[in-house]
Design a protein around this motif. Structure first.
Motif, PDB file in Angstrom:
ATOM      1  N   ALA A 286      43.487 -76.961  14.702  1.00 17.43           N
ATOM      2  CA  ALA A 286      42.845 -77.123  16.099  1.00 17.43           C
ATOM      3  C   ALA A 286      43.329 -78.590  16.814  1.00 17.43           C
ATOM      4  O   ALA A 286      43.604 -78.466  18.182  1.00 17.43           O
ATOM      5  CB  ALA A 286      41.397 -77.308  15.944  1.00 17.43           C
ATOM      6  N   VAL A 287      43.407 -79.594  15.976  1.00 12.28           N
ATOM      7  CA  VAL A 287      43.766 -80.842  16.323  1.00 12.28           C
ATOM      8  C   VAL A 287      45.203 -80.835  16.893  1.00 12.28           C
ATOM      9  O   VAL A 287      45.715 -81.296  17.923  1.00 12.28           O
ATOM     10  CB  VAL A 287      43.576 -82.016  15.370  1.00 12.28           C
ATOM     11  CG1 VAL A 287      44.219 -83.264  15.691  1.00 12.28           C
ATOM     12  CG2 VAL A 287      42.234 -82.015  15.204  1.00 12.28           C
ATOM     13  N   HIS A 288      46.052 -80.314  16.140  1.00 12.89           N
ATOM     14  CA  HIS A 288      47.549 -80.166  16.455  1.00 12.89           C
ATOM     15  C   HIS A 288      47.521 -79.373  17.789  1.00 12.89           C
ATOM     16  O   HIS A 288      48.454 -79.651  18.695  1.00 12.89           O
ATOM     17  CB  HIS A 288      48.300 -79.743  15.521  1.00 12.89           C
ATOM     18  CG  HIS A 288      48.811 -80.389  14.323  1.00 12.89           C
ATOM     19  ND1 HIS A 288      50.023 -81.278  14.638  1.00 12.89           N
ATOM     20  CD2 HIS A 288      48.153 -81.095  13.303  1.00 12.89           C
ATOM     21  CE1 HIS A 288      50.282 -82.144  13.572  1.00 12.89           C
ATOM     22  NE2 HIS A 288      49.143 -82.133  12.544  1.00 12.89           N
ATOM     23  N   GLY A 289      46.931 -78.269  18.017  1.00 13.29           N
ATOM     24  CA  GLY A 289      46.892 -77.476  19.166  1.00 13.29           C
ATOM     25  C   GLY A 289      46.587 -78.450  20.411  1.00 13.29           C
ATOM     26  O   GLY A 289      47.092 -78.307  21.334  1.00 13.29           O
ATOM     27  N   GLY A 290      45.425 -79.097  20.216  1.00 13.85           N
ATOM     28  CA  GLY A 290      45.040 -79.853  21.243  1.00 13.85           C
ATOM     29  C   GLY A 290      45.931 -80.969  21.603  1.00 13.85           C
ATOM     30  O   GLY A 290      46.036 -81.368  23.147  1.00 13.85           O
ATOM     31  N   ILE A 291      46.610 -81.455  20.615  1.00 16.45           N
ATOM     32  CA  ILE A 291      47.555 -82.615  21.146  1.00 16.45           C
ATOM     33  C   ILE A 291      48.742 -82.043  21.740  1.00 16.45           C
ATOM     34  O   ILE A 291      49.242 -82.300  22.832  1.00 16.45           O
ATOM     35  CB  ILE A 291      48.220 -83.140  19.714  1.00 16.45           C
ATOM     36  CG1 ILE A 291      46.989 -84.112  19.070  1.00 16.45           C
ATOM     37  CG2 ILE A 291      49.380 -84.172  20.087  1.00 16.45           C
ATOM     38  CD1 ILE A 291      47.520 -84.555  17.643  1.00 16.45           C
ATOM     39  N   GLY A 292      49.023 -80.786  21.355  1.00 15.58           N
ATOM     40  CA  GLY A 292      50.383 -79.955  22.052  1.00 15.58           C
ATOM     41  C   GLY A 292      49.872 -79.623  23.279  1.00 15.58           C
ATOM     42  O   GLY A 292      50.629 -79.678  24.403  1.00 15.58           O
ATOM     43  N   LEU A 293      48.631 -79.241  23.604  1.00 17.74           N
ATOM     44  CA  LEU A 293      48.188 -78.969  25.178  1.00 17.74           C
ATOM     45  C   LEU A 293      48.037 -80.152  25.990  1.00 17.74           C
ATOM     46  O   LEU A 293      48.613 -80.341  27.222  1.00 17.74           O
ATOM     47  CB  LEU A 293      46.739 -78.388  25.046  1.00 17.74           C
ATOM     48  CG  LEU A 293      46.769 -76.879  24.314  1.00 17.74           C
ATOM     49  CD1 LEU A 293      45.179 -76.438  24.488  1.00 17.74           C
ATOM     50  CD2 LEU A 293      47.342 -76.014  25.449  1.00 17.74           C
ATOM     51  N   MET A 296      51.852 -80.962  26.929  1.00 21.27           N
ATOM     52  CA  MET A 296      52.221 -80.298  28.056  1.00 21.27           C
ATOM     53  C   MET A 296      51.836 -80.713  29.161  1.00 21.27           C
ATOM     54  O   MET A 296      52.434 -80.572  30.278  1.00 21.27           O
ATOM     55  CB  MET A 296      52.206 -78.716  27.693  1.00 21.27           C
ATOM     56  CG  MET A 296      53.069 -78.239  26.441  1.00 21.27           C
ATOM     57  SD  MET A 296      52.840 -76.477  26.393  1.00 21.27           S
ATOM     58  CE  MET A 296      50.805 -76.288  25.826  1.00 21.27           C
ATOM     59  N   ALA A 297      50.330 -81.116  29.382  1.00 19.79           N
ATOM     60  CA  ALA A 297      49.875 -81.338  30.534  1.00 19.79           C
ATOM     61  C   ALA A 297      50.350 -82.556  31.088  1.00 19.79           C
ATOM     62  O   ALA A 297      50.685 -82.836  32.328  1.00 19.79           O
ATOM     63  CB  ALA A 297      48.315 -81.501  30.370  1.00 19.79           C
ATOM     64  N   ALA A 298      50.666 -83.498  30.248  1.00 21.10           N
ATOM     65  CA  ALA A 298      51.366 -84.747  30.497  1.00 21.10           C
ATOM     66  C   ALA A 298      52.647 -84.648  31.058  1.00 21.10           C
ATOM     67  O   ALA A 298      52.991 -85.223  32.089  1.00 21.10           O
ATOM     68  CB  ALA A 298      51.489 -85.962  29.479  1.00 21.10           C
ATOM     69  N   LEU A 299      53.590 -83.822  30.388  1.00 21.53           N
ATOM     70  CA  LEU A 299      54.743 -83.449  30.953  1.00 21.53           C
ATOM     71  C   LEU A 299      54.730 -82.838  32.110  1.00 21.53           C
ATOM     72  O   LEU A 299      55.525 -83.115  33.225  1.00 21.53           O
ATOM     73  CB  LEU A 299      55.489 -82.743  30.147  1.00 21.53           C
ATOM     74  CG  LEU A 299      55.935 -83.222  28.568  1.00 21.53           C
ATOM     75  CD1 LEU A 299      56.297 -82.290  27.587  1.00 21.53           C
ATOM     76  CD2 LEU A 299      56.935 -84.194  28.663  1.00 21.53           C
ATOM     77  N   ALA A 300      53.874 -81.973  32.462  1.00 22.79           N
ATOM     78  CA  ALA A 300      53.706 -81.289  33.802  1.00 22.79           C
ATOM     79  C   ALA A 300      53.302 -82.131  34.982  1.00 22.79           C
ATOM     80  O   ALA A 300      54.171 -82.288  36.048  1.00 22.79           O
ATOM     81  CB  ALA A 300      52.726 -80.132  33.753  1.00 22.79           C
ATOM     82  N   ARG A 301      52.312 -82.957  34.706  1.00 26.29           N
ATOM     83  CA  ARG A 301      51.998 -84.179  35.632  1.00 26.29           C
ATOM     84  C   ARG A 301      53.286 -84.935  36.102  1.00 26.29           C
ATOM     85  O   ARG A 301      53.505 -85.254  37.121  1.00 26.29           O
ATOM     86  CB  ARG A 301      50.984 -84.821  35.180  1.00 26.29           C
ATOM     87  CG  ARG A 301      49.552 -84.110  35.174  1.00 26.29           C
ATOM     88  CD  ARG A 301      48.428 -85.194  35.068  1.00 26.29           C
ATOM     89  NE  ARG A 301      48.402 -85.959  33.500  1.00 26.29           N
ATOM     90  CZ  ARG A 301      48.104 -85.582  32.570  1.00 26.29           C
ATOM     91  NH1 ARG A 301      47.498 -84.459  32.291  1.00 26.29           N
ATOM     92  NH2 ARG A 301      48.133 -86.398  31.550  1.00 26.29           N
TER      93      ARG A 301
END
Length: 308
Positions: A286-293, A296-301
């Motif tokens: 779950a931690v790794h999934g959260g970091i991945g999300l 992705m959000a930071a790259l999109a912004r």
């Protein structure tokens, strides 16, 4: 391959007194800032016995030539490829081993006021149980560089910061714990970590805990080092009586996507190294999934930001 100036490595005779300080600066494509940084060091080095190492990470912007021409007293290591921040620092730390009483890790985008180095060394001299110390860092707009005093990013602390609770409740001692936003910036205190932009360490600490972990490429090395320093029983101290200018982001600004990826990769490395064993596989996933999300959000912004 690494090209090292002929005067870069001089063995220390056993009878030669230790230098007060060895300063290590890793440079990447910030020639003009590096020049200003080196000039700002000259005042204190006139009263201390010391040396300065510059490791250039294949900048290709004239930084190497500038150092050779304008600062012939600097011990220069010119790398032919960009090996990352921690690995580049380790090149010079190995060369300087056994030569100094104190080691200063310094970013090229800092400018030191007169006596900054003298005063931080004096504070370490007064408190022999301090293993690492950092000053107050001020950004170009005059605001505090919050990275200069931090708590370790445990899952709880990281959650409060990354999901906005620290911004919503900046005076709350729990939610604001990562950057200690609830504590006045001029309050001296023991902290979990100071910033690698200006990190002063005792020789004994480096010899005991080792150098930077090269698994980190660009971010997180200082947090990891501080974690190991505290685990070895030393104090880490924030010393705001000294203020240093930190023109933050000048190197990473030039490669924003790689910088974002390196930031989140560092989060994964730090978590796996220091916290994963405390939790079960589902929590770690779950931690790794959260970091991945978050990545992705930071790259999109970042993609929709106007070019600087």
């Amino acid at each position: 391959m690494v090209l090292t100036d002929t005067n870069a490595s001089t063995p220390r005779d056993a009878e030669t007194p230790l230098l007060d300080v060895s300063v290590v600066i890793v440079n990447y494509k910030v020639r003009d800032l590096l020049r200003d940084c080196l000039r700002s060091l000259e005042h204190d080095l006139a009263t201390l016995t010391g040396e300065v190492w510059v490791v250039d990470n294949a900048s290709g912007d004239g930084s190497v030539e500038m150092v050779r021409e304008e600062f012939p007293w600097v011990r220069l290591i010119a790398s032919t490829w960009n090996r990352g921040y921690g690995a580049a620092n380790n090149l010079a730390i190995r060369e300087a081993a056994g030569r100094y009483r104190y080691l200063l890790i310094l970013n090229p985008d800092t400018k030191l006021p007169p006596n900054a180095l003298v005063d931080t060394i004096a504070e370490m001299e007064r408190h022999p149980d301090i293993g690492a110390l950092g000053p107050k860092l001020i950004r170009g707009d005059g605001t505090l560089d919050r990275a200069c005093r931090r708590s370790f990013p445990s899952p709880e602390v990281a959650f409060y910061r990354l999901f906005g609770l620290a911004r919503l409740f900046p005076n709350h001692p729990r939610f604001a714990r990562y950057n200690l936003l609830n504590v006045d910036e001029d309050t001296a205190m023991d902290v979990d970590s100071v910033c690698g932009a200006y990190m002063l360490l005792r020789r004994e600490v480096v010899e005991r805990v080792g150098m930077f972990d090269e698994a980190y490429r660009m971010y997180g090395e200082d947090l990891d080092w501080a974690y190991r320093i505290k685990a070895a029983g030393w104090r880490v101290r924030y010393h705001p009586a000294v203020t240093v200018l930190h023109l933050k982001g000048q190197s990473s600004r030039q490669r924003p996507v790689s910088s974002i990826r390196a930031f989140y990769d560092a989060m994964r490395v730090f978590y796996d190294k220091h916290y994963a064993r405390e939790h079960d596989a589902a929590f770690n996933l779950a931690v790794h999934g959260g970091i991945g999300l978050l990545e992705m959000a930071a790259l999109a912004r970042n993609r929709f930001k106007p070019a600087r």
